[in-house]
Design an enzyme around this catalytic site. Structure first.
Site, mmCIF file in Angstrom:
data_model
loop_
_atom_site.group_PDB
_atom_site.id
_atom_site.type_symbol
_atom_site.label_atom_id
_atom_site.label_comp_id
_atom_site.label_asym_id
_atom_site.label_seq_id
_atom_site.Cartn_x
_atom_site.Cartn_y
_atom_site.Cartn_z
ATOM 1 N N ARG A 76 -23.060 -47.136 -5.917
ATOM 2 C CA ARG A 76 -22.862 -45.866 -5.196
ATOM 3 C C ARG A 76 -22.084 -46.106 -3.902
ATOM 4 O O ARG A 76 -22.652 -46.321 -2.821
ATOM 5 C CB ARG A 76 -24.204 -45.216 -4.880
ATOM 6 C CG ARG A 76 -24.078 -43.900 -4.110
ATOM 7 C CD ARG A 76 -23.490 -42.793 -4.906
ATOM 8 N NE ARG A 76 -24.357 -42.416 -6.025
ATOM 9 C CZ ARG A 76 -23.957 -41.604 -7.002
ATOM 10 N NH1 ARG A 76 -22.733 -41.154 -7.035
ATOM 11 N NH2 ARG A 76 -24.793 -41.293 -7.992
ATOM 12 N N ARG A 102 -17.148 -48.945 -15.094
ATOM 13 C CA ARG A 102 -17.853 -49.283 -13.834
ATOM 14 C C ARG A 102 -19.246 -49.866 -14.075
ATOM 15 O O ARG A 102 -19.939 -50.230 -13.121
ATOM 16 C CB ARG A 102 -17.951 -48.045 -12.942
ATOM 17 C CG ARG A 102 -18.799 -46.924 -13.525
ATOM 18 C CD ARG A 102 -18.907 -45.751 -12.573
ATOM 19 N NE ARG A 102 -19.746 -44.690 -13.139
ATOM 20 C CZ ARG A 102 -20.230 -43.677 -12.438
ATOM 21 N NH1 ARG A 102 -19.958 -43.564 -11.147
ATOM 22 N NH2 ARG A 102 -20.987 -42.741 -13.010
ATOM 23 N N HIS A 171 -12.408 -43.733 -7.710
ATOM 24 C CA HIS A 171 -13.316 -42.728 -7.119
ATOM 25 C C HIS A 171 -13.746 -43.152 -5.699
ATOM 26 O O HIS A 171 -14.918 -43.419 -5.440
ATOM 27 C CB HIS A 171 -14.522 -42.634 -8.069
ATOM 28 C CG HIS A 171 -15.481 -41.515 -7.805
ATOM 29 N ND1 HIS A 171 -16.164 -41.332 -6.634
ATOM 30 C CD2 HIS A 171 -15.885 -40.504 -8.619
ATOM 31 C CE1 HIS A 171 -16.953 -40.283 -6.725
ATOM 32 N NE2 HIS A 171 -16.793 -39.756 -7.897
ATOM 33 N N ASP A 215 -16.880 -30.012 -4.663
ATOM 34 C CA ASP A 215 -16.586 -30.833 -5.844
ATOM 35 C C ASP A 215 -15.355 -30.216 -6.509
ATOM 36 O O ASP A 215 -15.465 -29.345 -7.358
ATOM 37 C CB ASP A 215 -17.786 -30.825 -6.799
ATOM 38 C CG ASP A 215 -17.636 -31.862 -7.901
ATOM 39 O OD1 ASP A 215 -18.643 -32.131 -8.600
ATOM 40 O OD2 ASP A 215 -16.527 -32.406 -8.060
ATOM 41 N N GLU A 274 -10.449 -38.891 -4.263
ATOM 42 C CA GLU A 274 -10.276 -39.756 -5.436
ATOM 43 C C GLU A 274 -8.871 -39.638 -6.029
ATOM 44 O O GLU A 274 -8.374 -38.513 -6.216
ATOM 45 C CB GLU A 274 -11.326 -39.392 -6.485
ATOM 46 C CG GLU A 274 -12.743 -39.405 -5.941
ATOM 47 C CD GLU A 274 -13.688 -38.569 -6.757
ATOM 48 O OE1 GLU A 274 -13.507 -38.492 -7.998
ATOM 49 O OE2 GLU A 274 -14.610 -37.956 -6.156
HETATM 50 O O1 TA6 Z 1 -16.457 -36.956 -7.642
HETATM 51 C C1 TA6 Z 1 -16.679 -35.920 -8.488
HETATM 52 C C2 TA6 Z 1 -17.874 -36.163 -9.399
HETATM 53 O O2 TA6 Z 1 -17.483 -35.950 -10.731
HETATM 54 C C3 TA6 Z 1 -19.006 -35.243 -8.981
HETATM 55 O O3 TA6 Z 1 -19.173 -34.197 -9.916
HETATM 56 C C4 TA6 Z 1 -20.235 -36.148 -8.894
HETATM 57 O O4 TA6 Z 1 -20.908 -36.186 -10.134
HETATM 58 C C5 TA6 Z 1 -19.589 -37.483 -8.527
HETATM 59 O O5 TA6 Z 1 -18.403 -37.519 -9.312
HETATM 60 C C6 TA6 Z 1 -20.465 -38.695 -8.688
HETATM 61 O O6 TA6 Z 1 -20.688 -38.964 -10.044
HETATM 62 P P1 TA6 Z 1 -21.707 -40.164 -10.415
HETATM 63 O O7 TA6 Z 1 -21.704 -40.241 -11.902
HETATM 64 O O8 TA6 Z 1 -21.154 -41.418 -9.774
HETATM 65 O O9 TA6 Z 1 -23.023 -39.786 -9.796
#
Ligand code: TA6
Length: 304
Positions: A76, A102, A171, A215, A274
């Site tokens: 994270r 990942r 991301h 988002d 991202e």
């Molecule tokens: O960054 C956009 C996104 O798709 C959000 O919808 C949120 O889910 C984020 O990615 C994080 O996703 P994750 O699977 O890492 O919790």
């Protein structure tokens, strides 16, 4: 995959004072790159840039204090590699969100350095397991280069006998002093799909400030983005190549509380901008065809 031991990694791929390997608390191998322009760390698990600190600046990437570094779970923070699909799997919700790149180990391909730069190259090829998740033969390479900026390149090659479609994102999680004092510039005029409201084709008319969960998937944009952090009196500049999509995300209060690997108040200290190819910008690659997604990240003292 079983990684070589840390001593072997340092012997084969290390360079005193420039490139060194260590193990995380849970034994995942991490490469530390250093040079006159700054430093960064890259996890071989997940092909994941964990940190980046330009010389003379505070760290640029955010990492949650609650992030897990466990095989099979995403990290994270830093720069997760979302591949070969962005977001939830389009058909099967039981498959890993944001694809599998990942959450699997990557192979260390090479390291290099010069007087002013250092780089590491990682590779991921299809396996029996990946073919269960995604029935295609591919090679994926990640090049992380520490130069005057941090350059991250993700190259997909179709090694199969038929075309396949990929959506992808680097991301990136950026660290900020206080989200209320942040403005994201560069997306004005682009249209976005809002995952919070479910609306599509919304025009971004002004620079973006964050006052609730955001988002947003901006498509058909190749624009440079500037994260203007008034709190730290700095700007983070994100440029890109081979990318037609930019995603901006902050979970805000309620979603932050629902994320076990994210502190309840950490939404105030981060924003994701991202570099991607998603939704209408997904890529279709013919057999033998390659595509490279590039994000370049730098920090500047705030322009007066
Ligand atoms: O960054 C956009 C996104 O798709 C959000 O919808 C949120 O889910 C984020 O990615 C994080 O996703 P994750 O699977 O890492 O919790």
């Amino acid at each position: 995959m079983h990684y070589p031991d840390i001593a072997t990694l340092n012997t084969r791929y290390g360079a005193r004072g420039r490139i060194a390997f260590r193990a995380s608390e849970k034994g995942l191998p991490i490469a530390a790159l250093a040079g006159v322009t700054g430093s960064c760390e890259v996890s071989l698990y997940g092909g994941h840039v964990l940190s980046y600190r330009p010389a003379g600046h505070l760290p640029v990437l955010f990492m949650s204090k609650s992030s897990r570094f466990e095989p099979g779970k995403p990290i994270r923070g830093g720069i997760p590699v979302c591949w070969p699909w962005f977001g939830p799997h389009p058909v099967d919700p039981s498959l890993p969100a944001h694809g599998f790149a990942r959450i699997v180990p990557w192979r260390l391909a090479a390291t290099e350095y010069t007087s002013r730069s250092a780089e590491i190259r990682l590779a991921l090829d299809d396996t029996d397991q990946t073919r269960v998740w995604w029935p295609h033969r591919f090679s994926l390479t990640l090049r992380v280069a520490l130069e005057n900026a941090l350059k991250v390149e993700l190259t997909t090659r179709n090694n199969d006998t038929h075309p396949f479609t990929v959506s992808e994102a680097l991301h990136s999680y950026f660290g900020v002093r206080q989200i209320m004092d942040v403005t994201v510039r560069g997306l004005e005029g682009a249209a976005f799909t809002d995952a919070v409201t479910g609306t599509a084709g919304c025009p971004q008319e002004t620079p973006l400030v964050i006052r609730q969960e955001v988002d947003r998937v901006y498509t058909d944009t190749e624009a440079e983005c500037v994260i203007d952090d008034a709190g730290l009196e700095r700007q983070i500049v994100v440029t890109k190549r081979g990318s037609r999509t930019t995603v901006v995300w902050n979970p805000w209060i309620d979603k932050a509380k629902r994320m076990p690997d994210f502190g309840d108040d950490e939404y105030t200290r981060m924003i994701c901008v991202e570099t991607a190819n998603a939704r209408g910008n997904a890529l279709s690659l013919e057999p033998g065809e390659s595509h490279t997604l590039v994000t370049t990240i730098s920090a500047d003292a705030k322009a007066e």
